[in-house]
Design a protein around this motif. Structure first.
Motif, PDB file in Angstrom:
ATOM      1  N   ASP A 113       0.866  -1.173   0.000  1.00 59.65           N
ATOM      2  CA  ASP A 113       0.000   0.000   0.000  1.00 59.65           C
ATOM      3  C   ASP A 113       0.906   1.227   0.000  1.00 59.65           C
ATOM      4  O   ASP A 113       1.594   1.507   0.988  1.00 59.65           O
ATOM      5  N   LEU A 114       0.911   1.961  -1.094  1.00 58.09           N
ATOM      6  CA  LEU A 114       1.866   3.053  -1.292  1.00 58.09           C
ATOM      7  C   LEU A 114       1.148   4.351  -1.631  1.00 58.09           C
ATOM      8  O   LEU A 114       0.253   4.366  -2.478  1.00 58.09           O
ATOM      9  N   SER A 115       1.560   5.431  -0.978  1.00 56.90           N
ATOM     10  CA  SER A 115       0.931   6.726  -1.205  1.00 56.90           C
ATOM     11  C   SER A 115       1.980   7.785  -1.536  1.00 56.90           C
ATOM     12  O   SER A 115       2.911   7.996  -0.751  1.00 56.90           O
ATOM     13  N   ASP A 145       0.349   3.218 -12.076  1.00 57.36           N
ATOM     14  CA  ASP A 145       1.491   2.395 -11.675  1.00 57.36           C
ATOM     15  C   ASP A 145       1.299   1.796 -10.286  1.00 57.36           C
ATOM     16  O   ASP A 145       2.213   1.175  -9.756  1.00 57.36           O
ATOM     17  N   GLY A 146       0.158   2.024  -9.688  1.00 56.03           N
ATOM     18  CA  GLY A 146      -0.140   1.370  -8.409  1.00 56.03           C
ATOM     19  C   GLY A 146       0.019   2.232  -7.176  1.00 56.03           C
ATOM     20  O   GLY A 146       0.012   1.707  -6.057  1.00 56.03           O
ATOM     21  N   TYR A 147       0.137   3.546  -7.350  1.00 56.39           N
ATOM     22  CA  TYR A 147       0.290   4.441  -6.200  1.00 56.39           C
ATOM     23  C   TYR A 147      -1.002   5.217  -5.936  1.00 56.39           C
ATOM     24  O   TYR A 147      -1.644   5.695  -6.876  1.00 56.39           O
ATOM     25  N   ARG A 148      -1.356   5.340  -4.675  1.00 58.12           N
ATOM     26  CA  ARG A 148      -2.363   6.317  -4.281  1.00 58.12           C
ATOM     27  C   ARG A 148      -1.675   7.682  -4.297  1.00 58.12           C
ATOM     28  O   ARG A 148      -0.519   7.799  -3.901  1.00 58.12           O
ATOM     29  N   VAL A 149      -2.360   8.725  -4.735  1.00 52.41           N
ATOM     30  CA  VAL A 149      -1.750  10.051  -4.823  1.00 52.41           C
ATOM     31  C   VAL A 149      -2.604  11.068  -4.061  1.00 52.41           C
ATOM     32  O   VAL A 149      -3.815  11.168  -4.287  1.00 52.41           O
ATOM     33  N   ALA A 150      -1.962  11.795  -3.150  1.00 56.12           N
ATOM     34  CA  ALA A 150      -2.615  12.890  -2.435  1.00 56.12           C
ATOM     35  C   ALA A 150      -1.931  14.184  -2.851  1.00 56.12           C
ATOM     36  O   ALA A 150      -0.705  14.280  -2.800  1.00 56.12           O
ATOM     37  N   TYR A 174      -4.905   6.275   6.201  1.00 54.81           N
ATOM     38  CA  TYR A 174      -4.199   5.121   5.637  1.00 54.81           C
ATOM     39  C   TYR A 174      -3.021   4.750   6.533  1.00 54.81           C
ATOM     40  O   TYR A 174      -1.859   4.928   6.172  1.00 54.81           O
ATOM     41  N   PRO A 175      -3.312   4.230   7.727  1.00 56.60           N
ATOM     42  CA  PRO A 175      -2.242   3.959   8.704  1.00 56.60           C
ATOM     43  C   PRO A 175      -1.242   2.898   8.269  1.00 56.60           C
ATOM     44  O   PRO A 175      -0.130   2.843   8.805  1.00 56.60           O
ATOM     45  N   ASN A 176      -1.603   2.062   7.317  1.00 53.50           N
ATOM     46  CA  ASN A 176      -0.705   0.991   6.885  1.00 53.50           C
ATOM     47  C   ASN A 176       0.007   1.302   5.573  1.00 53.50           C
ATOM     48  O   ASN A 176       0.679   0.432   5.011  1.00 53.50           O
ATOM     49  N   SER A 177      -0.127   2.522   5.106  1.00 51.23           N
ATOM     50  CA  SER A 177       0.483   2.894   3.831  1.00 51.23           C
ATOM     51  C   SER A 177       1.900   3.414   4.027  1.00 51.23           C
ATOM     52  O   SER A 177       2.213   4.056   5.038  1.00 51.23           O
ATOM     53  N   SER A 178       2.765   3.136   3.060  1.00 61.53           N
ATOM     54  CA  SER A 178       4.107   3.715   3.025  1.00 61.53           C
ATOM     55  C   SER A 178       4.041   4.993   2.207  1.00 61.53           C
ATOM     56  O   SER A 178       3.498   5.000   1.101  1.00 61.53           O
ATOM     57  N   PHE A 179       4.623   6.071   2.747  1.00 62.03           N
ATOM     58  CA  PHE A 179       4.524   7.380   2.096  1.00 62.03           C
ATOM     59  C   PHE A 179       5.798   7.736   1.346  1.00 62.03           C
ATOM     60  O   PHE A 179       6.909   7.490   1.826  1.00 62.03           O
ATOM     61  N   LEU A 180       5.624   8.357   0.172  1.00 60.23           N
ATOM     62  CA  LEU A 180       6.722   8.893  -0.620  1.00 60.23           C
ATOM     63  C   LEU A 180       6.412  10.362  -0.884  1.00 60.23           C
ATOM     64  O   LEU A 180       5.339  10.693  -1.414  1.00 60.23           O
TER      65      LEU A 180
END
Length: 398
Positions: A114-116, A142-147, A185-191
């Protein structure tokens, strides 16, 4: 209008030069700066051929940084997607209403994680800008959630609820977007991804409080100026640079004028003191606007103190997570004279890479084709390859 006509004339002249002049230089790979003994960067580069292979700008005009920048800033993306995200808002302690939009991934990332991507746009930009929408579309595919943060005062259909707009050095709205994303999204990795002014903001945010870095697996800074004082001097260094300076100032003045009733209200006067409105709206440079407006709103009387507070360079040495810094040598807005800040940092850290392309302009990086470029830019490919490499190297860690 005069500045716009001059920029258009500059654009046409550059096109003529690109068509008439036979260029001997072929496509070349970017310059890479990093600590040579770093196994981490070696792993990143092994997974990112975009940084090793030559970047081939659009043939007839892509080798002009002015045209790349003009296409990006004026013509923008002629077939940007019409995305539908969910808007979130929060009323801050000073009454300002901060908003951001979230776009879900359209497929699962190849890592199954799970990637944001937490995105901070450039000056006076928001999720509604075509380049942000195009980048978002590429990332969600590409599979990323975007904020995406909407800078205060930028959305045309939203009135300010406090006498404050975005600031080059303020990380407040970005901070609260991150906090809200962590709750949702507590389990997401953030970039973290920042464009131009937004790159300054995400870099400063990550460095000003080391705990902020705990929530991110990497940061990506795209075409930032690093030091506001040096950036301002660059904008006054030549006739052409002054044209860009005036264009940026005109854009900011337009935004201030749209919210004039709130920004220069009696409440604003109580908070920030009396403003010289005539001087603010007659400002023709970013430096003038900083002195007449931004400085006071940020709580500084001395512009030098304001520049130091707002510049990411002040906080670089606090960074410990993997970072990508990316600039172009022919960027007409950010001079190569400030590249030394990022280069020095990258060459003394084990997990930092500074990439400098020969061409690309300011956030353009269009590639392929003779006249019409590829839909996806080199910059977008670079971000996705780097992000993928970091996710792969980070697998099993949080």
């Amino acid at each position: 209008m005069t500045e716009l006509l001059l920029l258009l004339l500059l654009f046409l002249c550059a096109v003529l030069l690109c068509v008439v002049v036979i260029r001997g230089e072929g496509p070349v790979p970017p310059h890479l700066y990093y600590r040579k003994a770093s196994p981490f960067v070696a792993g990143v580069l092994a997974a990112c051929p975009v940084f090793i292979k030559p970047y081939t700008p659009t043939r007839l005009w892509g080798r002009s940084g002015h045209i790349q920048t003009f296409v990006y800033s004026k013509l923008e993306r002629w077939h940007h997607p019409n995305l539908h995200g969910r808007r979130h808002e929060r009323v801050l302690s000073d009454g300002a209403t901060s908003t951001f939009d979230v776009y879900e991934a359209t497929r699962q990332h190849r890592s199954a994680g799970d990637l944001s991507m937490i995105v901070c746009p450039g000056i006076a930009n928001s999720s509604e800008n075509p380049y942000i929408r195009t980048f978002t579309d590429v990332a969600v595919r590409d599979g990323y959630r975007v904020a995406v943060l909407n800078h205060l005062g930028v959305l045309t259909n939203r009135k300010l609820t406090s006498p404050r707009v975005f600031d080059y050095g303020s990380t407040t709205e970005f901070h609260y977007m991150v906090e809200d994303m962590r709750k949702m999204y507590p389990n997401s990795s953030f970039l973290a991804v920042g464009f131009s002014m937004g790159a300054n903001i995400i870099t400063k945010y990550l460095g000003e409080h080391p705990d902020n870095q705990k929530h991110f697996i990497c940061g990506m800074s795209l075409c930032q100026g690093y030091d506001i004082a040096s950036f301002n001097r660059c904008l006054e260094s030549s006739v052409v640079m002054r044209l860009y300076n005036r264009a940026i100032a005109r854009s900011v003045r337009s935004l201030l004028r749209r919210h004039r009733d709130v920004l220069f209200s009696s409440e604003a006067e109580r908070r920030y003191g009396e403003a010289d409105v005539d001087k603010i709206f007659s400002s023709t440079s970013v430096i003038d606007l900083a002195k007449t407006f931004s400085c006071r709103r940020a709580g500084f009387d001395d512009p030098d103190d304001y520049y130091a507070w707002g510049s990411s360079a002040t906080y670089l040495n606090n960074l410990t997570i993997p970072m990508l810094f990316l600039n172009a040598l022919d960027d007409p807005v950010v001079s190569p004279s400030v590249h030394g800040i990022a280069r020095k940092f990258a060459e003394t850290r084990d997990n930092c890479l500074f990439v400098v392309t020969h061409h690309g302009g300011h956030l353009g990086f269009y590639e392929g084709g003779i006249l019409v470029p590829s839909h996806v830019t080199w910059l977008e490919r670079a971000v996705l390859e780097y992000a993928g490499a970091i996710v792969a190297l980070n697998s099993g860690e949080r």
